[in-house]
Design a protein around this motif. Structure first.
Motif, PDB file in Angstrom:
ATOM      1  N   ASP A  38       0.818  -1.205   0.000  1.00 52.75           N
ATOM      2  CA  ASP A  38       0.000   0.000   0.000  1.00 52.75           C
ATOM      3  C   ASP A  38       0.857   1.262   0.000  1.00 52.75           C
ATOM      4  OD1 ASP A  38      -2.130  -1.734   0.013  1.00 52.75           O
ATOM      5  OD2 ASP A  38      -2.669  -1.375   2.108  1.00 52.75           O
ATOM      6  N   ARG A  39       1.946   1.245   0.763  1.00 50.88           N
ATOM      7  CA  ARG A  39       2.827   2.414   0.762  1.00 50.88           C
ATOM      8  C   ARG A  39       3.498   2.565  -0.597  1.00 50.88           C
ATOM      9  NH1 ARG A  39       7.748   3.062   4.951  1.00 50.88           N
ATOM     10  NH2 ARG A  39       8.560   1.359   3.696  1.00 50.88           N
ATOM     11  N   GLY A  40       3.931   1.454  -1.176  1.00 44.91           N
ATOM     12  CA  GLY A  40       4.551   1.507  -2.490  1.00 44.91           C
ATOM     13  C   GLY A  40       3.607   2.051  -3.548  1.00 44.91           C
ATOM     14  N   PRO A  54      11.226  -0.419  -4.043  1.00 46.02           N
ATOM     15  CA  PRO A  54      11.644  -1.336  -2.957  1.00 46.02           C
ATOM     16  C   PRO A  54      10.477  -1.865  -2.127  1.00 46.02           C
ATOM     17  CG  PRO A  54      13.033   0.622  -2.983  1.00 46.02           C
ATOM     18  CD  PRO A  54      11.917   0.865  -3.956  1.00 46.02           C
ATOM     19  N   ASP A  55       9.476  -1.020  -1.874  1.00 40.03           N
ATOM     20  CA  ASP A  55       8.321  -1.490  -1.102  1.00 40.03           C
ATOM     21  C   ASP A  55       7.566  -2.579  -1.850  1.00 40.03           C
ATOM     22  OD1 ASP A  55       8.737   0.055   1.130  1.00 40.03           O
ATOM     23  OD2 ASP A  55       7.165   1.506   0.684  1.00 40.03           O
ATOM     24  N   LEU A  56       7.366  -2.393  -3.137  1.00 41.93           N
ATOM     25  CA  LEU A  56       6.652  -3.404  -3.915  1.00 41.93           C
ATOM     26  C   LEU A  56       7.470  -4.684  -4.033  1.00 41.93           C
ATOM     27  CD1 LEU A  56       5.046  -1.138  -6.651  1.00 41.93           C
ATOM     28  CD2 LEU A  56       4.034  -1.986  -4.531  1.00 41.93           C
ATOM     29  N   GLU A  57       8.789  -4.561  -4.119  1.00 44.41           N
ATOM     30  CA  GLU A  57       9.659  -5.745  -4.145  1.00 44.41           C
ATOM     31  C   GLU A  57       9.560  -6.514  -2.831  1.00 44.41           C
ATOM     32  OE1 GLU A  57      13.181  -4.263  -7.189  1.00 44.41           O
ATOM     33  OE2 GLU A  57      13.406  -3.856  -5.044  1.00 44.41           O
ATOM     34  N   ILE A  58       9.559  -5.802  -1.712  1.00 41.71           N
ATOM     35  CA  ILE A  58       9.418  -6.456  -0.398  1.00 41.71           C
ATOM     36  C   ILE A  58       8.107  -7.215  -0.340  1.00 41.71           C
ATOM     37  CG2 ILE A  58       9.017  -6.005   2.066  1.00 41.71           C
ATOM     38  CD1 ILE A  58      11.118  -3.719   1.778  1.00 41.71           C
ATOM     39  N   TYR A  59       7.045  -6.576  -0.791  1.00 48.05           N
ATOM     40  CA  TYR A  59       5.737  -7.227  -0.779  1.00 48.05           C
ATOM     41  C   TYR A  59       5.768  -8.514  -1.611  1.00 48.05           C
ATOM     42  CZ  TYR A  59       0.821  -8.125  -1.672  1.00 48.05           C
ATOM     43  OH  TYR A  59      -0.405  -8.732  -1.791  1.00 48.05           O
ATOM     44  N   LEU A  60       6.276  -8.419  -2.820  1.00 47.67           N
ATOM     45  CA  LEU A  60       6.299  -9.598  -3.695  1.00 47.67           C
ATOM     46  C   LEU A  60       7.186 -10.707  -3.148  1.00 47.67           C
ATOM     47  CD1 LEU A  60       6.389  -7.870  -7.195  1.00 47.67           C
ATOM     48  CD2 LEU A  60       4.459  -9.055  -6.130  1.00 47.67           C
ATOM     49  N   ASP A  61       8.259 -10.336  -2.460  1.00 49.53           N
ATOM     50  CA  ASP A  61       9.163 -11.338  -1.883  1.00 49.53           C
ATOM     51  C   ASP A  61       8.539 -12.087  -0.711  1.00 49.53           C
ATOM     52  OD1 ASP A  61      11.150 -10.730  -3.696  1.00 49.53           O
ATOM     53  OD2 ASP A  61      12.285  -9.454  -2.310  1.00 49.53           O
ATOM     54  N   HIS A  62       7.612 -11.449  -0.003  1.00 50.25           N
ATOM     55  CA  HIS A  62       7.107 -12.039   1.231  1.00 50.25           C
ATOM     56  C   HIS A  62       5.645 -12.478   1.198  1.00 50.25           C
ATOM     57  CE1 HIS A  62      10.725  -9.911   2.623  1.00 50.25           C
ATOM     58  NE2 HIS A  62      10.807 -10.926   3.456  1.00 50.25           N
ATOM     59  N   LEU A  69      -0.686 -10.737  -6.581  1.00 41.87           N
ATOM     60  CA  LEU A  69       0.733 -10.748  -6.932  1.00 41.87           C
ATOM     61  C   LEU A  69       0.974 -10.351  -8.392  1.00 41.87           C
ATOM     62  CD1 LEU A  69       2.078 -13.887  -5.032  1.00 41.87           C
ATOM     63  CD2 LEU A  69       2.211 -11.477  -4.374  1.00 41.87           C
ATOM     64  N   ASP A  70       0.156 -10.858  -9.302  1.00 40.50           N
ATOM     65  CA  ASP A  70       0.337 -10.526 -10.721  1.00 40.50           C
ATOM     66  C   ASP A  70       0.128  -9.035 -10.967  1.00 40.50           C
ATOM     67  OD1 ASP A  70       0.922 -13.158 -11.343  1.00 40.50           O
ATOM     68  OD2 ASP A  70      -1.134 -13.624 -11.958  1.00 40.50           O
ATOM     69  N   LYS A  71      -0.904  -8.495 -10.362  1.00 41.98           N
ATOM     70  CA  LYS A  71      -1.211  -7.072 -10.536  1.00 41.98           C
ATOM     71  C   LYS A  71      -0.088  -6.196  -9.982  1.00 41.98           C
ATOM     72  CE  LYS A  71      -4.753  -3.658  -9.428  1.00 41.98           C
ATOM     73  NZ  LYS A  71      -6.007  -3.404  -8.737  1.00 41.98           N
ATOM     74  N   VAL A  72       0.413  -6.550  -8.811  1.00 42.99           N
ATOM     75  CA  VAL A  72       1.491  -5.770  -8.197  1.00 42.99           C
ATOM     76  C   VAL A  72       2.778  -5.923  -9.000  1.00 42.99           C
ATOM     77  CG1 VAL A  72       2.903  -5.473  -6.114  1.00 42.99           C
ATOM     78  CG2 VAL A  72       0.439  -5.842  -5.905  1.00 42.99           C
TER      79      VAL A  72
END
Length: 84
Positions: A38-40, A54-62, A69-72
């Motif tokens: 959400d912050r990303g 970086p925020d979106l990468e963290i989300y996808l990693d975890h 996931l596909d949308k992000v």
């Protein structure tokens, strides 16, 4: 209270205040992966791709079982292309 503020600021497209709330939520709940997403996304809306990635990468990693996931991942790819 922070989640209520988050909803209010998101509805009003008040990205700076939403990001400030997200910052606090992440400090309080560092493993709440949707907060990074959400912050990303809010940072991206504000035109801050460099901070959003970086925020979106963290989300996808975890957030392995998340339904978005596909949308992000698609949004992340768009932001990376914009940075180039």
């Amino acid at each position: 209270m922070l989640r209520n503020l988050k909803d209010i600021h998101k509805t009003q497209h008040d990205w700076p205040r939403l990001i400030a709330v997200q910052d606090r939520l992440i400090v309080l709940h560092p493993e709440a992966w949707p907060e990074y997403r959400d912050r990303g996304l809010a940072l991206a809306e504000q035109g801050e791709s460099g901070r959003a990635v970086p925020d979106l990468e963290i989300y996808l990693d975890h957030a392995e079982d998340a339904l978005d996931l596909d949308k992000v991942a698609e949004r992340l790819a768009q932001l990376r292309r914009q940075k180039s």
